[in-house]
Design an enzyme around this catalytic site. Structure first.
Site, PDB file in Angstrom:
ATOM      1  N   THR A 129      21.220   2.649 -45.096  1.00  0.00           N
ATOM      2  CA  THR A 129      22.531   2.124 -45.433  1.00  0.00           C
ATOM      3  C   THR A 129      22.766   0.789 -44.746  1.00  0.00           C
ATOM      4  O   THR A 129      22.058   0.400 -43.821  1.00  0.00           O
ATOM      5  CB  THR A 129      23.627   3.136 -45.049  1.00  0.00           C
ATOM      6  OG1 THR A 129      24.777   2.926 -45.859  1.00  0.00           O
ATOM      7  CG2 THR A 129      24.004   3.024 -43.581  1.00  0.00           C
ATOM      8  N   GLY A 130      23.788   0.064 -45.202  1.00  0.00           N
ATOM      9  CA  GLY A 130      24.082  -1.256 -44.673  1.00  0.00           C
ATOM     10  C   GLY A 130      24.613  -1.221 -43.247  1.00  0.00           C
ATOM     11  O   GLY A 130      25.010  -0.187 -42.725  1.00  0.00           O
ATOM     12  N   GLY A 131      24.648  -2.374 -42.624  1.00  0.00           N
ATOM     13  CA  GLY A 131      25.105  -2.489 -41.249  1.00  0.00           C
ATOM     14  C   GLY A 131      23.972  -2.258 -40.276  1.00  0.00           C
ATOM     15  O   GLY A 131      23.114  -1.402 -40.494  1.00  0.00           O
ATOM     16  N   ASP A 180      20.855  -1.003 -48.989  1.00  0.00           N
ATOM     17  CA  ASP A 180      21.806  -1.980 -49.497  1.00  0.00           C
ATOM     18  C   ASP A 180      22.427  -2.788 -48.374  1.00  0.00           C
ATOM     19  O   ASP A 180      22.312  -2.449 -47.200  1.00  0.00           O
ATOM     20  CB  ASP A 180      22.891  -1.313 -50.358  1.00  0.00           C
ATOM     21  CG  ASP A 180      23.589  -0.149 -49.672  1.00  0.00           C
ATOM     22  OD1 ASP A 180      23.522  -0.045 -48.427  1.00  0.00           O
ATOM     23  OD2 ASP A 180      24.200   0.669 -50.377  1.00  0.00           O
ATOM     24  N   SER A 181      23.035  -3.909 -48.755  1.00  0.00           N
ATOM     25  CA  SER A 181      23.720  -4.806 -47.840  1.00  0.00           C
ATOM     26  C   SER A 181      22.758  -5.252 -46.729  1.00  0.00           C
ATOM     27  O   SER A 181      21.655  -5.709 -47.006  1.00  0.00           O
ATOM     28  CB  SER A 181      24.962  -4.113 -47.282  1.00  0.00           C
ATOM     29  OG  SER A 181      25.760  -5.025 -46.552  1.00  0.00           O
ATOM     30  N   TYR A 182      23.152  -5.094 -45.463  1.00  0.00           N
ATOM     31  CA  TYR A 182      22.312  -5.565 -44.371  1.00  0.00           C
ATOM     32  C   TYR A 182      20.982  -4.815 -44.293  1.00  0.00           C
ATOM     33  O   TYR A 182      19.950  -5.390 -43.942  1.00  0.00           O
ATOM     34  CB  TYR A 182      23.065  -5.441 -43.045  1.00  0.00           C
ATOM     35  CG  TYR A 182      22.310  -6.010 -41.877  1.00  0.00           C
ATOM     36  CD1 TYR A 182      22.229  -7.384 -41.683  1.00  0.00           C
ATOM     37  CD2 TYR A 182      21.642  -5.173 -40.990  1.00  0.00           C
ATOM     38  CE1 TYR A 182      21.512  -7.912 -40.623  1.00  0.00           C
ATOM     39  CE2 TYR A 182      20.932  -5.696 -39.927  1.00  0.00           C
ATOM     40  CZ  TYR A 182      20.872  -7.068 -39.741  1.00  0.00           C
ATOM     41  OH  TYR A 182      20.149  -7.591 -38.697  1.00  0.00           O
ATOM     42  N   ASP A 209      31.333  -8.652 -56.141  1.00  0.00           N
ATOM     43  CA  ASP A 209      31.085  -8.637 -54.703  1.00  0.00           C
ATOM     44  C   ASP A 209      31.150 -10.065 -54.182  1.00  0.00           C
ATOM     45  O   ASP A 209      30.326 -10.904 -54.553  1.00  0.00           O
ATOM     46  CB  ASP A 209      29.702  -8.031 -54.440  1.00  0.00           C
ATOM     47  CG  ASP A 209      29.257  -8.146 -52.989  1.00  0.00           C
ATOM     48  OD1 ASP A 209      30.101  -8.461 -52.129  1.00  0.00           O
ATOM     49  OD2 ASP A 209      28.056  -7.920 -52.728  1.00  0.00           O
ATOM     50  N   LYS A 268      28.228  -4.460 -63.847  1.00  0.00           N
ATOM     51  CA  LYS A 268      29.553  -4.933 -64.241  1.00  0.00           C
ATOM     52  C   LYS A 268      30.654  -4.153 -63.526  1.00  0.00           C
ATOM     53  O   LYS A 268      30.650  -2.928 -63.512  1.00  0.00           O
ATOM     54  CB  LYS A 268      29.716  -4.811 -65.752  1.00  0.00           C
ATOM     55  CG  LYS A 268      30.998  -5.443 -66.283  1.00  0.00           C
ATOM     56  CD  LYS A 268      31.017  -5.516 -67.791  1.00  0.00           C
ATOM     57  CE  LYS A 268      31.172  -4.155 -68.437  1.00  0.00           C
ATOM     58  NZ  LYS A 268      31.318  -4.247 -69.901  1.00  0.00           N
ATOM     59  N   GLY A 269      31.561  -4.892 -62.920  1.00  0.00           N
ATOM     60  CA  GLY A 269      32.704  -4.272 -62.251  1.00  0.00           C
ATOM     61  C   GLY A 269      32.431  -3.764 -60.853  1.00  0.00           C
ATOM     62  O   GLY A 269      33.358  -3.298 -60.179  1.00  0.00           O
ATOM     63  N   GLY A 272      31.314  -3.709 -56.782  1.00  0.00           N
ATOM     64  CA  GLY A 272      31.547  -4.533 -55.606  1.00  0.00           C
ATOM     65  C   GLY A 272      30.461  -4.322 -54.578  1.00  0.00           C
ATOM     66  O   GLY A 272      29.291  -4.136 -54.906  1.00  0.00           O
ATOM     67  N   HIS A 273      30.879  -4.318 -53.318  1.00  0.00           N
ATOM     68  CA  HIS A 273      29.948  -4.202 -52.193  1.00  0.00           C
ATOM     69  C   HIS A 273      30.274  -2.911 -51.420  1.00  0.00           C
ATOM     70  O   HIS A 273      31.286  -2.827 -50.749  1.00  0.00           O
ATOM     71  CB  HIS A 273      30.132  -5.412 -51.264  1.00  0.00           C
ATOM     72  CG  HIS A 273      29.106  -5.537 -50.193  1.00  0.00           C
ATOM     73  ND1 HIS A 273      28.053  -6.411 -50.277  1.00  0.00           N
ATOM     74  CD2 HIS A 273      28.964  -4.912 -49.009  1.00  0.00           C
ATOM     75  CE1 HIS A 273      27.316  -6.327 -49.201  1.00  0.00           C
ATOM     76  NE2 HIS A 273      27.848  -5.414 -48.408  1.00  0.00           N
TER      77      HIS A 273
END
Length: 483
Positions: free
Chosen positions: A86-88, A186-188, A407, A456-457, A459-460
């Site tokens: 996961t992110g972070g 995802d993310s970081y 995002d 589509k639609g 975010g983050h």
């Protein structure tokens, strides 16, 4: 007679071979697991196979990573296998498990002082894949170290620990060793995903035992460590009418070559200050939704608009859960906010019944926090992940890179730009991909087995906002079907 044992051991060493000897040594590393058949807040027996456990990744310091393993509903070892992060840099993987892609989710009902309720996620990625969710790095979620030195990790050391964890886990679960392996995050967390994939690939080439059946990786709303992660927020905000033409032109003129987190040009710094102020008027995780406090799954930067507010501790929210004090509760979140389930996660994970059900080792983690980013040491020693994306895909491994198109934290414009910068030929040009007869996003495919897609639609991060579309995208890609 006294000399026969060393001789026998020496013969045994050469007879089993060095790689097998290493496998035997790995098998002796500390690990533990538990089959979980019920969870607090969920009525009755779990309708999916859940295992939790620990794998020791630093013997000298007694560091152990905690994991949740959910077996695929589609057929166990015959299904693809996904390691999910996961992110972070210190965020618990429970966010990915219960807020994004796992088989259960929190019921978004007002917290009443008891354990929050759970329900089945109809769009769980475990419907088509086995998923190993890992609390990483050491210090995230329920992962811990017996010695303080075990918490001194960084991007490279954490990646190497995750490689060791996989080797150990597959030794302990040999029926999954032949499964098609993918690394995802995802993310970081997506920053280290291609680096881990490269290290696994190198291990395969070196015939390191056990040999993992790596097939590729996926990265959602991905950070790279490059300035483009941040600088792309400016044209994105301009395109959505958040900033004016004049401000866009000023930033374009005076911020060329500047680090957007620490600009040295006074005019650039002033313009970015105005930019941040305007961006704070929207929820950067999904710009169309009303602003809400949320604990971001990414590390805080100068342009992450609400991370500071999200991490404020409201002492009046402290609650008692089965005799356990929540000393660091999340921000108070209105029940209508998308982040309300993240708020509930604190009260679920810190419930003593939950810890008992999950098999959490007593005395290891005093209080579960969704994110520890900034509170623990962490070395950012991978300057950029882009070269690892190039290396891994050039060697034939598959890759899915996807972005939520709403995002503003890691905008799709920047991601699309660095994917294009890899320089691989296009094999399937930009087109819509569909769900229920409607466009669900847009996608482009490259010669190096890399696919870039927007959702589509979303975010983050994308699955939290558009779970059905993300499940359709993932299930098609992981099963090697056209998007």
């Amino acid at each position: 007679m006294a000399g026969w044992l060393p001789a026998l051991l020496l013969c045994l060493f050469f007879s089993v071979g060095v790689s097998t000897w290493r496998q035997l040594a790995l098998a002796g590393a500390a690990s533990s697991s538990k089959i979980v058949t019920s969870l607090p807040g969920f009525p009755g027996r779990l309708p999916f196979h859940l295992e939790t456990g620990y794998v020791e990744v630093d013997e000298d310091n007694g560091a152990e990573l905690f994991y949740y393993f959910v077996e695929s509903e589609a057929g166990g070892e015959n299904s693809p296998f996904l390691l999910w992060l996961t992110g972070g840099d210190h965020c618990s993987v429970l966010s990915g498990l219960a807020l994004e892609i796992g088989p259960f989710q929190f019921v978004a009902e007002p917290y009443n002082g008891t354990v929050p309720s759970l329900e089945i996620n109809p769009y769980s990625w475990t419907k088509v894949a086995n998923i190993l969710f890992v609390d990483t790095p050491v210090g995230a979620g329920f992962s811990f170290s017996r010695k303080p030195e075990g918490y001194n990790v960084g991007e490279i050391s954490t990646s190497l620990q995750l490689h060791e964890l996989l080797l150990q886990w597959f030794i302990d679960h040999p029926k999954f060793l032949a499964s098609r392996l993918y690394i995802g995050g995802d993310s970081y967390a997506a920053k280290i995903v291609p680096f881990i994939a490269q290290k696994i690939s190198e291990g395969i080439e070196a015939r390191r035992s056990p040999i993992l059946n790596l097939k590729g990786y996926l990265a959602g709303n991905p950070r790279t460590g490059e300035n483009i992660d941040i600088s792309s927020m400016v044209p994105y905000a301009h395109g959505f009418g958040i900033i004016s033409d004049q401000l866009y032109e000023t930033i374009s003129r005076h911020c060329q070559g500047e680090d957007y987190n620490s600009p040295t040009n006074a005019l650039c710094a002033q313009a970015l200050g105005t930019f941040n102020s305007l961006l704070s008027e929207v929820m950067s995780a999904q710009i169309l939704l009303d602003t809400c406090a949320y604990a971001s799954s990414g590390p805080r930067t100068a342009t992450d608009k609400s991370d500071g507010d999200a991490r404020k501790i409201l002492s009046e929210e402290a609650g008692i859960l089965m005799g356990k004090q929540v000393n660091n509760p999340p921000p108070r979140v209105p029940p209508g906010c998308i982040s309300y389930t993240a708020y509930l996660s604190y009260y679920w994970a810190n419930n003593e019944l939950t810890r008992e059900a999950l098999g959490i080792k007593k005395g290891t983690v005093d209080e579960w926090l969704r994110c520890q980013s900034g509170n623990m040491p962490f070395t950012r020693d991978i300057k950029s992940s882009i070269k690892y994306h190039r290396n891994v895909t050039a060697n034939g491994y598959r890759a899915l890179i996807y972005s939520g198109d709403h995002d503003a934290i890691v905008p799709h414009l920047g991601t699309q730009a660095w994917v294009r910068s890899l320089g691989f030929p296009i094999v399937d040009g930009w087109r819509a991909w569909h769900l229920h007869g409607q466009s669900a996003g847009f996608t482009i495919s490259y010669w190096n087995n890399m696919i870039f897609a927007t959702v589509k639609g979303a975010g983050h991060t994308a699955p939290q906002y558009e779970p059905e579309r993300c499940f359709a995208m993932f299930s098609r890609w992981i099963l090697d079907h056209p998007l």
